[in-house]
Design a protein around this motif. Structure first.
Motif, PDB file in Angstrom:
ATOM      1  N   GLU A  57       0.830  -1.196   0.000  1.00 52.76           N
ATOM      2  CA  GLU A  57       0.000   0.000   0.000  1.00 52.76           C
ATOM      3  C   GLU A  57       0.866   1.249   0.000  1.00 52.76           C
ATOM      4  O   GLU A  57       1.987   1.246   0.510  1.00 52.76           O
ATOM      5  CB  GLU A  57      -0.911   0.046   1.235  1.00 52.76           C
ATOM      6  N   SER A  58       0.309   2.311  -0.541  1.00 59.24           N
ATOM      7  CA  SER A  58       0.962   3.620  -0.497  1.00 59.24           C
ATOM      8  C   SER A  58      -0.111   4.680  -0.624  1.00 59.24           C
ATOM      9  O   SER A  58      -1.272   4.381  -0.923  1.00 59.24           O
ATOM     10  CB  SER A  58       1.991   3.761  -1.623  1.00 59.24           C
ATOM     11  N   GLY A  59       0.288   5.926  -0.381  1.00 54.85           N
ATOM     12  CA  GLY A  59      -0.625   7.041  -0.574  1.00 54.85           C
ATOM     13  C   GLY A  59      -1.215   7.624   0.693  1.00 54.85           C
ATOM     14  O   GLY A  59      -1.936   8.620   0.635  1.00 54.85           O
ATOM     15  N   GLY A  60      -0.931   7.022   1.817  1.00 52.12           N
ATOM     16  CA  GLY A  60      -1.438   7.582   3.061  1.00 52.12           C
ATOM     17  C   GLY A  60      -0.732   8.880   3.415  1.00 52.12           C
ATOM     18  O   GLY A  60       0.225   9.289   2.760  1.00 52.12           O
ATOM     19  N   GLY A  61      -1.235   9.525   4.460  1.00 53.81           N
ATOM     20  CA  GLY A  61      -0.620  10.767   4.895  1.00 53.81           C
ATOM     21  C   GLY A  61      -1.506  11.521   5.845  1.00 53.81           C
ATOM     22  O   GLY A  61      -2.496  10.990   6.358  1.00 53.81           O
ATOM     23  N   LEU A  62      -1.127  12.783   6.071  1.00 53.28           N
ATOM     24  CA  LEU A  62      -1.868  13.676   6.948  1.00 53.28           C
ATOM     25  C   LEU A  62      -2.664  14.650   6.090  1.00 53.28           C
ATOM     26  O   LEU A  62      -2.099  15.290   5.199  1.00 53.28           O
ATOM     27  CB  LEU A  62      -0.905  14.429   7.862  1.00 53.28           C
ATOM     28  N   VAL A  63      -3.944  14.764   6.364  1.00 56.66           N
ATOM     29  CA  VAL A  63      -4.800  15.648   5.584  1.00 56.66           C
ATOM     30  C   VAL A  63      -5.812  16.300   6.511  1.00 56.66           C
ATOM     31  O   VAL A  63      -6.179  15.731   7.541  1.00 56.66           O
ATOM     32  CB  VAL A  63      -5.501  14.842   4.455  1.00 56.66           C
ATOM     33  N   GLN A  64      -6.251  17.476   6.161  1.00 58.47           N
ATOM     34  CA  GLN A  64      -7.276  18.155   6.947  1.00 58.47           C
ATOM     35  C   GLN A  64      -8.648  17.576   6.635  1.00 58.47           C
ATOM     36  O   GLN A  64      -8.876  17.015   5.547  1.00 58.47           O
ATOM     37  CB  GLN A  64      -7.269  19.645   6.651  1.00 58.47           C
ATOM     38  N   ALA A  65      -9.537  17.730   7.576  1.00 58.87           N
ATOM     39  CA  ALA A  65     -10.916  17.283   7.367  1.00 58.87           C
ATOM     40  C   ALA A  65     -11.476  17.923   6.095  1.00 58.87           C
ATOM     41  O   ALA A  65     -11.251  19.111   5.830  1.00 58.87           O
ATOM     42  CB  ALA A  65     -11.776  17.654   8.570  1.00 58.87           C
ATOM     43  N   GLY A  66     -12.170  17.105   5.319  1.00 60.31           N
ATOM     44  CA  GLY A  66     -12.692  17.566   4.046  1.00 60.31           C
ATOM     45  C   GLY A  66     -11.766  17.301   2.872  1.00 60.31           C
ATOM     46  O   GLY A  66     -12.174  17.450   1.713  1.00 60.31           O
ATOM     47  N   GLY A  67     -10.535  16.908   3.174  1.00 58.44           N
ATOM     48  CA  GLY A  67      -9.561  16.655   2.127  1.00 58.44           C
ATOM     49  C   GLY A  67      -9.684  15.268   1.528  1.00 58.44           C
ATOM     50  O   GLY A  67     -10.603  14.497   1.861  1.00 58.44           O
ATOM     51  N   SER A  68      -8.736  14.952   0.642  1.00 50.48           N
ATOM     52  CA  SER A  68      -8.771  13.691  -0.095  1.00 50.48           C
ATOM     53  C   SER A  68      -7.398  13.048  -0.117  1.00 50.48           C
ATOM     54  O   SER A  68      -6.366  13.733  -0.060  1.00 50.48           O
ATOM     55  CB  SER A  68      -9.216  13.938  -1.544  1.00 50.48           C
ATOM     56  N   LEU A  69      -7.400  11.738  -0.231  1.00 47.61           N
ATOM     57  CA  LEU A  69      -6.190  10.963  -0.458  1.00 47.61           C
ATOM     58  C   LEU A  69      -6.534   9.826  -1.416  1.00 47.61           C
ATOM     59  O   LEU A  69      -7.641   9.288  -1.368  1.00 47.61           O
ATOM     60  CB  LEU A  69      -5.646  10.377   0.838  1.00 47.61           C
ATOM     61  N   ARG A  70      -5.564   9.446  -2.226  1.00 45.07           N
ATOM     62  CA  ARG A  70      -5.730   8.295  -3.088  1.00 45.07           C
ATOM     63  C   ARG A  70      -4.760   7.210  -2.634  1.00 45.07           C
ATOM     64  O   ARG A  70      -3.547   7.369  -2.746  1.00 45.07           O
ATOM     65  CB  ARG A  70      -5.461   8.649  -4.548  1.00 45.07           C
ATOM     66  N   LEU A  71      -5.303   6.144  -2.127  1.00 49.91           N
ATOM     67  CA  LEU A  71      -4.489   5.023  -1.674  1.00 49.91           C
ATOM     68  C   LEU A  71      -4.294   4.040  -2.819  1.00 49.91           C
ATOM     69  O   LEU A  71      -5.223   3.803  -3.598  1.00 49.91           O
ATOM     70  CB  LEU A  71      -5.150   4.331  -0.491  1.00 49.91           C
ATOM     71  N   SER A  72      -3.106   3.477  -2.906  1.00 48.51           N
ATOM     72  CA  SER A  72      -2.797   2.487  -3.937  1.00 48.51           C
ATOM     73  C   SER A  72      -2.394   1.170  -3.302  1.00 48.51           C
ATOM     74  O   SER A  72      -1.839   1.151  -2.194  1.00 48.51           O
ATOM     75  CB  SER A  72      -1.656   2.985  -4.832  1.00 48.51           C
ATOM     76  N   CYS A  73      -2.652   0.108  -4.021  1.00 52.78           N
ATOM     77  CA  CYS A  73      -2.287  -1.239  -3.572  1.00 52.78           C
ATOM     78  C   CYS A  73      -1.657  -1.961  -4.760  1.00 52.78           C
ATOM     79  O   CYS A  73      -2.362  -2.405  -5.666  1.00 52.78           O
ATOM     80  CB  CYS A  73      -3.524  -1.981  -3.074  1.00 52.78           C
ATOM     81  N   ALA A  74      -0.346  -2.040  -4.748  1.00 55.53           N
ATOM     82  CA  ALA A  74       0.380  -2.707  -5.831  1.00 55.53           C
ATOM     83  C   ALA A  74       0.539  -4.183  -5.498  1.00 55.53           C
ATOM     84  O   ALA A  74       1.046  -4.528  -4.426  1.00 55.53           O
ATOM     85  CB  ALA A  74       1.745  -2.059  -6.018  1.00 55.53           C
ATOM     86  N   ALA A  75       0.090  -5.024  -6.410  1.00 51.62           N
ATOM     87  CA  ALA A  75       0.096  -6.465  -6.157  1.00 51.62           C
ATOM     88  C   ALA A  75       1.068  -7.188  -7.078  1.00 51.62           C
ATOM     89  O   ALA A  75       1.286  -6.762  -8.217  1.00 51.62           O
ATOM     90  CB  ALA A  75      -1.304  -7.033  -6.346  1.00 51.62           C
TER      91      ALA A  75
END
Length: 124
Positions: free
Chosen positions: A6-24
């Motif tokens: 997995e990748s793409g996590g992080g710190l974001v403010q409420a209302g924000g967005s993140l795109r998580l990836s899962c490389a298999a």
């Protein structure tokens, strides 16, 4: 050997967005169901969403429906979880997992392979 990263996590403010990836690696998405789970401190692991690689059928748990979108790119053997309108209660370690079956379920015990997780922290 089956691996999920997995990748793409992080710190974001409420209302924000993140795109998580899962490389298999070690298998092809077409025959598997990919699930996303999360675990917050002191809480049990929770199933969030899943997608079946062959027909892209999906399932979302109620708390994320309308905010999160699961997808997969079978040519890249990579799954994604687009997380929008994030809330502090979405803060958790997010895991992807793979299941050798077409059945849509977010029950962790039915998944055969797991990634190491990526931290998502949503500040208020």
């Amino acid at each position: 050997e089956v691996q999920l990263v997995e990748s793409g996590g992080g710190l974001v403010q409420a209302g924000g967005s993140l795109r998580l990836s899962c490389a298999a690696s070690g298998f092809t998405f077409d025959d598997y169901t990919i699930g996303w789970f999360r675990q917050a401190p002191g809480k049990e692991r929770e199933g969030v969403s899943c997608i079946y690689g062959s027909d892209n059928s999906t399932y979302y748990t109620h708390s994320v429906k309308g905010r999160f979108t699961i997808s997969s790119d079978n040519t890249k053997n990579t799954g994604y979880l687009q997380t929008n309108s994030l809330k502090p209660e979405d803060t958790a370690v997010y895991y992807c997992a793979a299941r050798v079956s077409s059945g849509l379920t977010v029950l962790a015990r039915y998944y055969n392979y797991w990634g190491q997780g990526t931290q998502v922290t949503v500040s208020s």
